[in-house]
Design an enzyme around this catalytic site. Structure first.
Site, PDB file in Angstrom:
ATOM      1  N   GLY A 116       0.745  -1.260   0.000  1.00 42.00           N
ATOM      2  CA  GLY A 116       0.000   0.000   0.000  1.00 42.00           C
ATOM      3  C   GLY A 116       0.769   1.302   0.000  1.00 42.00           C
ATOM      4  O   GLY A 116       0.139   2.358  -0.016  1.00 42.00           O
ATOM      5  N   GLY A 164       2.653   2.553  -2.392  1.00 38.50           N
ATOM      6  CA  GLY A 164       2.977   2.995  -3.752  1.00 38.50           C
ATOM      7  C   GLY A 164       2.252   4.269  -4.169  1.00 38.50           C
ATOM      8  O   GLY A 164       1.152   4.572  -3.697  1.00 38.50           O
ATOM      9  N   CYS A 224      -1.046   3.453  -5.824  1.00 36.24           N
ATOM     10  CA  CYS A 224      -1.700   2.319  -5.193  1.00 36.24           C
ATOM     11  C   CYS A 224      -2.896   2.811  -4.378  1.00 36.24           C
ATOM     12  O   CYS A 224      -2.801   3.838  -3.705  1.00 36.24           O
ATOM     13  CB  CYS A 224      -0.671   1.682  -4.276  1.00 36.24           C
TER      14      CYS A 224
HETATM   15  P1  5GP Z   1       6.177   3.829  -5.998  1.00 33.04           P
HETATM   16  O1  5GP Z   1       7.654   3.755  -6.147  1.00 33.04           O
HETATM   17  O2  5GP Z   1       5.516   4.322  -7.245  1.00 33.04           O
HETATM   18  O3  5GP Z   1       5.730   4.542  -4.788  1.00 33.04           O
HETATM   19  O4  5GP Z   1       5.686   2.306  -5.785  1.00 33.04           O
HETATM   20  C1  5GP Z   1       5.929   1.303  -6.732  1.00 33.04           C
HETATM   21  C2  5GP Z   1       5.304   0.020  -6.251  1.00 33.04           C
HETATM   22  O5  5GP Z   1       3.883   0.163  -6.113  1.00 33.04           O
HETATM   23  C3  5GP Z   1       5.429  -1.149  -7.210  1.00 33.04           C
HETATM   24  O6  5GP Z   1       6.697  -1.731  -7.211  1.00 33.04           O
HETATM   25  C4  5GP Z   1       4.345  -2.092  -6.711  1.00 33.04           C
HETATM   26  O7  5GP Z   1       4.755  -2.870  -5.628  1.00 33.04           O
HETATM   27  C5  5GP Z   1       3.279  -1.125  -6.208  1.00 33.04           C
HETATM   28  N1  5GP Z   1       2.157  -1.040  -7.153  1.00 33.04           N
HETATM   29  C6  5GP Z   1       2.187  -0.804  -8.477  1.00 33.04           C
HETATM   30  N2  5GP Z   1       0.942  -0.755  -8.999  1.00 33.04           N
HETATM   31  C7  5GP Z   1       0.094  -0.980  -7.990  1.00 33.04           C
HETATM   32  C8  5GP Z   1      -1.327  -1.074  -7.873  1.00 33.04           C
HETATM   33  O8  5GP Z   1      -2.075  -0.892  -8.831  1.00 33.04           O
HETATM   34  N3  5GP Z   1      -1.809  -1.354  -6.641  1.00 33.04           N
HETATM   35  C9  5GP Z   1      -1.006  -1.552  -5.563  1.00 33.04           C
HETATM   36  N4  5GP Z   1      -1.557  -1.861  -4.403  1.00 33.04           N
HETATM   37  N5  5GP Z   1       0.320  -1.426  -5.621  1.00 33.04           N
HETATM   38  C10 5GP Z   1       0.870  -1.160  -6.815  1.00 33.04           C
END
Ligand code: 5GP
Length: 367
Positions: free
Chosen positions: A182, A184, A187
């Site tokens: 959660g 992300g 996300c």
């Molecule tokens: P960020 O670096 O953008 O904060 O986080 C990237 C991570 O968010 C990804 O590696 C993956 O674990 C997570 N993530 C990507 N797409 C989704 C999504 O649609 N839902 C959720 N719960 N997590 C996501």
């Protein structure tokens, strides 16, 4: 009802405390680390920043740029096996090895079949197995199966947020556990399900548990600026996975669009006429892999019993990713001199944190 009432923190809740250090300059610190693993017998030299295996960031183009700086990339799983094999063949000629690349897999039979096709070429055996809910028995069974099939493979598996599950995954064959539910940038799991854990506390607990049984962790999601990546390494992460920070670049995937804005400035055309100033801005789409948009793009629509757990955003286009990578590495080097850590691996033992209520002065904006 049990309530875990010890304080749970995010990267934005803490700042690193500077320390007297004998390091005179950033050139005296070493961001490259030799990684050795619990199960895999290989040694990999690199800096543990990993491009997320999202459709928009786990691209061949991002992979090339990451490797130029000795950084890692988890290729997304929407490339076909022949596409991956062709890329890996060319990549090996360019970089000498595919050690900084992971191939990604879900836990279905079809995923296993594709993984087998790719891994059995001998081109790569770094495998990133991930599911949204790493507490599912399917993940553990899949990790066991992959470890049995390729005893020397480097296996990263996730995602979980608690020490107990990190230990279980490592003892069942994972070298690296991917942690984060959660945090992300795209996300919406926490909104939809109420499940999750602040990422800084997740990293501290999971790193401790994983290291205790000879494994490692990859802190996945929630980094918004280079300082967050520094905090993550300092909290004990061996690898830090980035999505949003690498999205919106030339090498990222995603639809481009152009928008025109009125700036509010008025230009005089002559003594009696004026014109509103217009500004053109370019944007690139970035989306969560569980968003309804991703389900439509890659899986033929959202299944009836599934809800969207991700969102779609349009990011201002940021040009080539190379300068972004250099600014992240620059941030890490500078952080290491502030806390007196000569090697990347030393960051946790050199770090101590302040709990803070506010970390930025935003009087002139958030940049
Ligand atoms: P960020 O670096 O953008 O904060 O986080 C990237 C991570 O968010 C990804 O590696 C993956 O674990 C997570 N993530 C990507 N797409 C989704 C999504 O649609 N839902 C959720 N719960 N997590 C996501």
């Amino acid at each position: 009802m049990r309530i875990h009432d010890d304080i749970q923190l995010d990267y934005c809740d803490v700042l690193l405390r500077p320390k007297r250090s004998t390091l005179a300059s950033r050139s005296q610190v070493e961001v490259l680390r030799n990684y050795t693993f619990k199960w895999s017998n290989k040694t990999i030299k690199g800096t543990g920043i990993v491009a997320a295996n999202m459709y928009t960031t786990g691209t061949f183009e991002i992979a090339r740029e990451m490797q130029k700086e000795s950084l890692f990339c988890a290729l997304h799983k929407h490339y076909s096996a022949p596409e991956i094999i062709q890329f890996l063949t060319e990549n090996k000629k360019q970089f000498g090895s595919n050690d900084l690349l992971f191939v990604s897999s879900g836990v279905s039979d079809a995923d296993y079949e594709k993984l087998t096709t790719v891994v059995n070429t001998g081109l790569v055996d770094n495998i990133c197995i991930d599911v949204a809910n790493g507490y599912s028995p399917y993940l553990m069974n899949f990790v066991r199966k992959v470890r049995a099939a390729w005893p020397n493979a480097l296996i990263m598996a996730g995602n979980v947020v608690t020490g107990d599950m990190c230990e279980d995954l490592i003892l069942n064959g994972a070298d690296i556990v991917k942690v984060g539910i959660g945090p992300g940038s795209v996300c919406t799991t926490r909104k939809l399900t109420g499940v999750g854990r602040p990422q800084f506390s997740t990293v501290i607990e999971c790193a401790d548990s994983a290291h205790g049984v000879g494994g490692m962790i990859c802190a996945d999601g929630g980094c918004t600026v280079p300082g967050d990546v520094c905090k993550s390494f300092c909290a004990g992460a061996d690898f830090v996975m980035l999505g949003g920070m690498l999205a919106g670049h030339e090498e990222s995937a995603g639809e481009m669009s152009t928008k025109i804005f009125q700036t509010g400035e008025v230009n005089m055309v002559d003594d009696t006429h004026c014109a509103m100033a217009l500004e053109e801005k370019q944007y690139k789409k970035f989306y969560g892999m569980s968003s309804a948009y991703a389900q439509e793009q890659h899986y033929g629509g959202l299944k009836k019993y599934c809800a969207s757990e991700g969102k779609v955003v349009e990011l201002p286009f940021r040009g080539p990713v190379g300068p972004t990578l250099l600014s992240i590495l620059g941030g890490i080097r500078s952080c290491m001199t502030y806390i007196g850590a000569k090697r990347l691996k030393d960051m946790p033992k050199c770090a101590s944190f302040y709990r803070v209520n506010r970390q930025l002065n935003t009087i002139f904006g958030n940049e």
